[in-house]
Motif scaffolding. Structure first.
Motif, short mmCIF file in Angstrom:
data_model
loop_
_atom_site.label_atom_id
_atom_site.label_comp_id
_atom_site.label_asym_id
_atom_site.label_seq_id
_atom_site.Cartn_x
_atom_site.Cartn_y
_atom_site.Cartn_z
N GLY A 116 1.06 -1.26 0.21
CA GLY A 116 -0.61 -0.05 -0.50
C GLY A 116 0.87 1.26 -0.34
O GLY A 116 1.84 1.94 0.75
N SER A 117 0.47 2.20 -0.67
CA SER A 117 1.09 3.06 -0.98
C SER A 117 0.06 4.84 -1.20
O SER A 117 -1.15 4.58 -0.99
N GLY A 118 0.29 5.78 -0.59
CA GLY A 118 -0.77 6.97 -0.64
C GLY A 118 -1.24 7.41 1.10
O GLY A 118 0.10 6.60 2.15
N PRO A 119 -1.75 8.24 1.24
CA PRO A 119 -1.45 9.42 2.64
C PRO A 119 -2.19 8.06 4.06
O PRO A 119 -2.18 8.52 4.76
N ALA A 124 -2.46 4.41 10.12
CA ALA A 124 -2.38 3.71 10.15
C ALA A 124 -1.40 3.26 10.61
O ALA A 124 -0.70 2.55 11.72
N GLY A 125 -0.34 3.93 10.15
CA GLY A 125 1.64 4.22 10.68
C GLY A 125 1.80 2.79 11.52
O GLY A 125 3.12 2.68 12.58
N GLU A 140 -10.84 12.04 8.79
CA GLU A 140 -12.21 10.98 8.89
C GLU A 140 -12.22 9.98 7.64
O GLU A 140 -12.91 9.01 7.98
N ARG A 141 -11.44 11.08 6.65
CA ARG A 141 -11.42 9.60 5.75
C ARG A 141 -9.68 8.98 5.03
O ARG A 141 -8.83 9.34 5.61
N ALA A 142 -9.37 8.08 4.55
CA ALA A 142 -8.47 7.60 4.13
C ALA A 142 -7.99 7.53 2.58
O ALA A 142 -9.32 6.59 2.23
N CYS A 143 -6.71 7.20 1.93
CA CYS A 143 -7.52 6.99 0.71
C CYS A 143 -5.71 6.26 0.31
O CYS A 143 -4.42 6.51 1.01
N ASP A 158 -12.10 -4.51 4.96
CA ASP A 158 -12.03 -3.96 5.75
C ASP A 158 -11.01 -3.84 7.44
O ASP A 158 -10.63 -2.99 8.08
N LYS A 159 -9.96 -4.64 6.71
CA LYS A 159 -8.95 -4.52 8.11
C LYS A 159 -7.91 -3.19 7.20
O LYS A 159 -7.85 -2.86 8.65
N ILE A 160 -8.05 -2.79 6.59
CA ILE A 160 -6.90 -1.66 6.13
C ILE A 160 -8.31 -0.25 6.55
O ILE A 160 -6.99 0.27 7.40
N ALA A 161 -9.23 -0.41 6.51
CA ALA A 161 -10.59 0.46 7.26
C ALA A 161 -10.27 1.12 8.52
O ALA A 161 -10.00 1.92 9.50
N ASN A 162 -10.07 -0.34 9.36
CA ASN A 162 -10.08 -0.61 10.44
C ASN A 162 -7.78 0.16 11.34
O ASN A 162 -8.46 0.84 12.35
N GLU A 163 -7.69 -0.05 10.65
CA GLU A 163 -6.12 0.46 11.19
C GLU A 163 -6.34 1.68 11.13
O GLU A 163 -5.10 2.67 11.46
#
Length: 325
Positions: A116-119, A124-125, A140-143, A158-163
């Motif tokens: 994964g790349s991008g902001p 997630a850090g 509040e939003r992620a890309c 789901d895991k990406i959104a959670n992290e």
């Protein structure tokens, strides 16, 4: 203590919204997954193109950079070039664009793997690099951008959104296959990032990097994955140029200049597809110090001196790009 700087994900939010609004003429496909996450296909089923790649590259750089396509460059007879400049090159390139988040789901032939790349990475850090950057985003939003040719499985989304700490409906995933025109642009736009990454790997203090810009020729895409990957790498390895503005002692900057070009690597001298094949397609066997631009200029801002190293290799570019004599 974590430094508070502008939110990368907040900066790209209007860029993502504009990309979605212009999806039809950019030849992108946008849809919502079952969990509400937004998926932007930029080259799998969708055609995509150069302009889509340019705009996605700016999103990948966290909204801190300008990516342009130019009709002139250092390669004679090759008019397609990508140019990158950044307001905060370390945060834009290493804090956002660098493909440092390893993502996987499942096992065996059906397993899904991606970087994964991008902001979204900064939310997630997951990488130790963010401690060095003294940066952690809140939004509040992620890309996230994935260089893949198939859709990620829903449990992984789901895991990406959670992290990232966001609801799946607030997550956007942009898919850019290597073999697509869109993917070709977004990979070559990493010309500045690979220089900063190698600078970091060589132990140079990131706080001393004040500014920078880079350019590289845009190669032709290929339907064959290894050929496409080889050409996008070679565009940077044999045709990329980066100019960095650094603080610190001249002797340290001069030493960095000598070690930074791709030609300083033991694996330099053949198109990347040949190097990759020689290592039985094991990416981790390739010398990591190979991944850097062909030509480097480092300006020591305290003395005003500039140190140059490396060169553009027209013969290796021609061999890689399949340019007929």
């Amino acid at each position: 203590m974590i430094e508070r700087r502008p939110s990368l994900n907040a900066l790209v939010t209007p860029l993502v919204d504009a990309l979605v609004a212009d999806a039809d003429w950019l030849r992108l496909e946008v849809r919502r997954l079952e969990n509400g996450a937004q998926l932007i296909d930029a080259g799998i089923s969708a055609l995509g193109g150069l302009e889509a790649g340019r705009r996605i590259s700016e999103i990948c750089l966290g909204g801190l950079s300008r990516v342009t396509l130019s009709g002139s460059g250092p390669v004679p007879g090759w008019p397609s070039n990508v140019e990158v400049s950044a307001a905060d090159p370390v945060l834009a390139c290493l804090g956002s664009q660098y493909a440092g988040w390893s993502l996987a789901h499942g096992e065996g032939k059906g397993a899904f793997h991606a970087l994964g790349s991008g902001p979204g990475r900064a939310l997630a850090g997951k990488e130790p690099l963010f401690a060095e950057l003294r940066y952690r985003d809140r939004s509040e939003r992620a890309c996230l951008i994935l260089e893949v040719d198939k859709e990620p499985p829903l449990p992984l989304v789901d895991k990406i959104a959670n992290e990232c700490g966001v609801d799946p409906s607030a997550l956007t995933l942009i898919l850019t296959p290597t073999s697509s025109l869109t993917g070709t642009v977004q990979i070559v736009s990493r010309v500045l990032e690979v220089a900063l990454h190698k600078t970091h790997e060589l132990g140079f203090d990131l706080d001393r990097i004040q500014d920078g810009m880079g350019s590289a020729p845009l190669p032709p895409p290929s339907p064959d994955f290894v050929t496409a990957m080889g050409r996008t790498n070679d565009a940077i390895l044999f045709g990329g140029q980066v100019h960095l503005f650094l603080g610190g002692r001249d002797d340290a900057i001069e030493e960095l200049a000598e070690r930074l070009p791709s030609s300083a690597s033991r694996d330099y001298g053949r198109p990347f597809a040949e190097v990759f094949k020689a290592y039985d397609y094991d990416f981790f066997q390739v010398d990591p110090l190979l991944f850097s631009p062909a030509r480097i200029l480092l300006t020591a801002v305290e003395s005003g001196r500039t140190f140059a190293a490396g060169r553009i290799d027209l013969d290796l570019l021609a061999a890689s790009f399949g340019i007929a004599p």
